[in-house]
Design a protein around this motif. Structure first.
Motif, PDB file in Angstrom:
ATOM      1  N   THR A 163       0.841  -1.199   0.000  1.00 23.05           N
ATOM      2  CA  THR A 163       0.000   0.000   0.000  1.00 23.05           C
ATOM      3  C   THR A 163       0.874   1.246   0.000  1.00 23.05           C
ATOM      4  N   THR A 164       0.352   2.311  -0.602  1.00 20.12           N
ATOM      5  CA  THR A 164       1.098   3.560  -0.711  1.00 20.12           C
ATOM      6  C   THR A 164       1.423   4.123   0.670  1.00 20.12           C
ATOM      7  N   GLY A 165       2.677   4.490   0.864  1.00 16.17           N
ATOM      8  CA  GLY A 165       3.089   5.102   2.120  1.00 16.17           C
ATOM      9  C   GLY A 165       3.451   4.120   3.210  1.00 16.17           C
ATOM     10  N   ALA A 166       3.195   2.832   2.988  1.00 15.28           N
ATOM     11  CA  ALA A 166       3.512   1.812   3.989  1.00 15.28           C
ATOM     12  C   ALA A 166       4.856   1.178   3.650  1.00 15.28           C
ATOM     13  N   PRO A 167       5.492   0.557   4.645  1.00 19.14           N
ATOM     14  CA  PRO A 167       6.737  -0.157   4.328  1.00 19.14           C
ATOM     15  C   PRO A 167       6.488  -1.236   3.290  1.00 19.14           C
ATOM     16  N   PRO A 168       7.470  -1.571   2.487  1.00 22.82           N
ATOM     17  CA  PRO A 168       7.267  -2.638   1.510  1.00 22.82           C
ATOM     18  C   PRO A 168       6.936  -3.940   2.215  1.00 22.82           C
ATOM     19  N   PRO A 169       6.065  -4.755   1.636  1.00 28.55           N
ATOM     20  CA  PRO A 169       5.747  -6.046   2.273  1.00 28.55           C
ATOM     21  C   PRO A 169       6.969  -6.938   2.296  1.00 28.55           C
ATOM     22  N   LEU A 170       7.302  -7.421   3.460  1.00 32.07           N
ATOM     23  CA  LEU A 170       8.484  -8.273   3.622  1.00 32.07           C
ATOM     24  C   LEU A 170       8.041  -9.669   4.020  1.00 32.07           C
ATOM     25  N   GLY A 171       8.747 -10.660   3.530  1.00 36.63           N
ATOM     26  CA  GLY A 171       8.391 -12.041   3.814  1.00 36.63           C
ATOM     27  C   GLY A 171       9.133 -12.580   5.015  1.00 36.63           C
ATOM     28  N   PRO A 172       8.861 -13.832   5.385  1.00 30.84           N
ATOM     29  CA  PRO A 172       9.601 -14.461   6.478  1.00 30.84           C
ATOM     30  C   PRO A 172      11.055 -14.674   6.069  1.00 30.84           C
ATOM     31  N   PHE A 173      11.958 -14.544   7.038  1.00 34.62           N
ATOM     32  CA  PHE A 173      13.374 -14.708   6.741  1.00 34.62           C
ATOM     33  C   PHE A 173      13.661 -16.122   6.248  1.00 34.62           C
ATOM     34  N   ARG A 174      14.441 -16.188   5.164  1.00 36.57           N
ATOM     35  CA  ARG A 174      14.893 -17.466   4.641  1.00 36.57           C
ATOM     36  C   ARG A 174      16.420 -17.361   4.505  1.00 36.57           C
ATOM     37  N   THR A 175      17.115 -18.280   5.143  1.00 36.60           N
ATOM     38  CA  THR A 175      18.573 -18.238   5.169  1.00 36.60           C
ATOM     39  C   THR A 175      19.133 -19.347   4.294  1.00 36.60           C
ATOM     40  N   TYR A 176      20.141 -18.992   3.491  1.00 34.40           N
ATOM     41  CA  TYR A 176      20.755 -19.934   2.562  1.00 34.40           C
ATOM     42  C   TYR A 176      22.268 -19.899   2.733  1.00 34.40           C
ATOM     43  N   GLN A 177      22.905 -21.041   2.542  1.00 36.16           N
ATOM     44  CA  GLN A 177      24.342 -21.056   2.305  1.00 36.16           C
ATOM     45  C   GLN A 177      24.538 -21.074   0.801  1.00 36.16           C
ATOM     46  N   VAL A 178      25.403 -20.192   0.315  1.00 35.34           N
ATOM     47  CA  VAL A 178      25.553 -19.993  -1.129  1.00 35.34           C
ATOM     48  C   VAL A 178      27.041 -19.914  -1.463  1.00 35.34           C
ATOM     49  N   PRO A 179      27.411 -20.094  -2.721  1.00 32.80           N
ATOM     50  CA  PRO A 179      28.812 -19.900  -3.104  1.00 32.80           C
ATOM     51  C   PRO A 179      29.238 -18.445  -2.913  1.00 32.80           C
ATOM     52  N   VAL A 180      30.466 -18.239  -2.462  1.00 29.43           N
ATOM     53  CA  VAL A 180      30.986 -16.879  -2.323  1.00 29.43           C
ATOM     54  C   VAL A 180      30.925 -16.147  -3.658  1.00 29.43           C
ATOM     55  N   SER A 181      31.166 -16.864  -4.731  1.00 23.86           N
ATOM     56  CA  SER A 181      31.141 -16.241  -6.058  1.00 23.86           C
ATOM     57  C   SER A 181      29.764 -15.685  -6.380  1.00 23.86           C
ATOM     58  N   ASP A 182      28.705 -16.311  -5.874  1.00 24.27           N
ATOM     59  CA  ASP A 182      27.359 -15.797  -6.110  1.00 24.27           C
ATOM     60  C   ASP A 182      27.137 -14.497  -5.348  1.00 24.27           C
ATOM     61  N   VAL A 183      27.675 -14.410  -4.131  1.00 24.56           N
ATOM     62  CA  VAL A 183      27.572 -13.161  -3.371  1.00 24.56           C
ATOM     63  C   VAL A 183      28.308 -12.044  -4.109  1.00 24.56           C
ATOM     64  N   ALA A 184      29.480 -12.352  -4.628  1.00 24.09           N
ATOM     65  CA  ALA A 184      30.227 -11.354  -5.394  1.00 24.09           C
ATOM     66  C   ALA A 184      29.428 -10.877  -6.602  1.00 24.09           C
ATOM     67  N   GLU A 185      28.719 -11.805  -7.226  1.00 25.05           N
ATOM     68  CA  GLU A 185      27.945 -11.448  -8.424  1.00 25.05           C
ATOM     69  C   GLU A 185      26.746 -10.574  -8.093  1.00 25.05           C
ATOM     70  N   ILE A 186      25.985 -10.923  -7.062  1.00 25.09           N
ATOM     71  CA  ILE A 186      24.755 -10.168  -6.780  1.00 25.09           C
ATOM     72  C   ILE A 186      25.036  -8.834  -6.088  1.00 25.09           C
ATOM     73  N   THR A 187      26.207  -8.685  -5.466  1.00 28.40           N
ATOM     74  CA  THR A 187      26.534  -7.436  -4.794  1.00 28.40           C
ATOM     75  C   THR A 187      27.437  -6.525  -5.605  1.00 28.40           C
ATOM     76  N   GLU A 188      28.124  -7.080  -6.602  1.00 27.21           N
ATOM     77  CA  GLU A 188      29.132  -6.340  -7.364  1.00 27.21           C
ATOM     78  C   GLU A 188      30.215  -5.788  -6.435  1.00 27.21           C
ATOM     79  N   LEU A 189      30.620  -6.639  -5.490  1.00 30.90           N
ATOM     80  CA  LEU A 189      31.718  -6.318  -4.588  1.00 30.90           C
ATOM     81  C   LEU A 189      32.884  -7.250  -4.869  1.00 30.90           C
ATOM     82  N   GLU A 190      34.081  -6.786  -4.506  1.00 29.01           N
ATOM     83  CA  GLU A 190      35.298  -7.571  -4.715  1.00 29.01           C
ATOM     84  C   GLU A 190      35.634  -8.339  -3.435  1.00 29.01           C
ATOM     85  N   PHE A 191      35.793  -9.659  -3.547  1.00 24.03           N
ATOM     86  CA  PHE A 191      36.076 -10.499  -2.393  1.00 24.03           C
ATOM     87  C   PHE A 191      37.448 -11.163  -2.456  1.00 24.03           C
TER      88      PHE A 191
END
Length: 295
Positions: free
Chosen positions: A235-263
């Motif tokens: 709804t307009t003016g409200a915080p964006p709807p957020l879902g339940p936390f889901r935690t994943y273990q992922v490859p470090v290379s994937d984190v580098a890709e989605i963040t565009e940070l150098e590791f």
């Protein structure tokens, strides 16, 4: 103030203690092998480096949030009896309008999510540990997260403890790199684009050799489980709807890709190689037994 301008001299903020200029920050050689601060790959992205006690924040004024943080965790010296203060403050080295303060979190369901956990830098002599604890309560170390505790959130907030518990006695050290995934598509709210994901990369020594493990916390609406509620909450003016936390273990290379940070070397020393099939690359964590710590 432009990101390239020199920091302001520290001063009082709202009558509260301010961060002085004597913080040395994160030690890139803390583990022995160098684990550098994660910096944006694109030089066009402006950042300000903010050292604190035992940790450093790489801050993006354009997003009013951190791009990354890095903390040294000395497991043998952690102090668990430092009183929690919960007094949040602006960092006087940046203009307040460049930081996401209380206005973002007032009268809504958003939490101030600490990027560097309050207990991670709390080690060493008592006075230094207390200062490190207080330093984690700067708005520069916070990002908006959904409120309430879920299994995914408990897993996320206890990952450092789990890794320390499985470290060798003489190697109870971690270098923990953390931040939000900052995408241009993040939904805006009160002048801040709210990140849908957070990432964490832990570096440590395994049998005397550098190793790393990466994780992602997803708070985007889980359309497969709660589509009607998620969409109704937009709804307009409200915080964006957020879902339940889901935690994943992922490859470090994937984190580098989605963040565009150098590791640096961390993708090459990942305990979870990126050779898995696509459907297995992101490992959903339901308990710590699901965490991969050996290749």
């Amino acid at each position: 103030m432009n990101p390239s301008d020199p920091p302001r001299p520290p001063g009082p903020v709202g009558g509260r203690r301010a961060a002085p200029a004597d913080r040395t920050g994160y030690d890139e050689a803390f583990l022995g092998p160098v684990v550098a601060l994660p910096l944006p790959v694109r030089q066009s992205i402006g950042t300000v480096i903010l050292p604190y006690t035992h940790f450093t924040v790489v801050f993006r004024p354009d997003r009013r949030l951190a791009a990354s943080t890095a903390v040294c965790v000395e497991g043998r010296e952690l102090l668990e009896d430092v009183p929690r203060e919960d007094v949040w403050r602006f960092d006087p080295r940046l203009p307040e309008e460049q930081q996401a303060g209380d206005d973002l979190y007032r009268n809504n369901s958003l939490d101030r999510g600490q990027l560097v956990r309050r207990l991670d830098p709390v080690w060493g002599p008592a006075a230094l540990a207390a200062r490190a604890h207080a330093d984690t309560f700067h708005f520069t170390n916070a990002a908006p997260r959904a409120d309430g505790f879920t299994t995914g959130r408990r897993l996320w907030e206890g990952l450092e403890n789990h890794l320390l518990d499985h470290a060798a006695v003489h190697d109870r050290r971690l270098a923990v790199l953390t931040g939000p995934v900052l995408h241009d598509s993040d939904p805006p709210y009160r002048g801040i684009q709210v990140p849908m994901r957070f990432w964490k990369v832990a570096a440590f020594l395994q049998d005397g050799v550098l190793a790393a493990a990466a994780y992602v916390l997803d708070q985007s609406p889980d359309l497969s489980r709660d589509a009607e509620r998620a969409l109704a909450g937009a709804t307009t003016g409200a915080p964006p709807p957020l879902g339940p936390f889901r935690t994943y273990q992922v490859p470090v290379s994937d984190v580098a890709e989605i963040t565009e940070l150098e590791f640096g070397p961390l993708p090459d020393v990942d305990v979870m190689p990126a050779t898995h099939a696509p459907e297995e690359r992101w490992r959903r964590l339901e308990s710590y037994e699901d965490v991969v710590l050996h290749p």
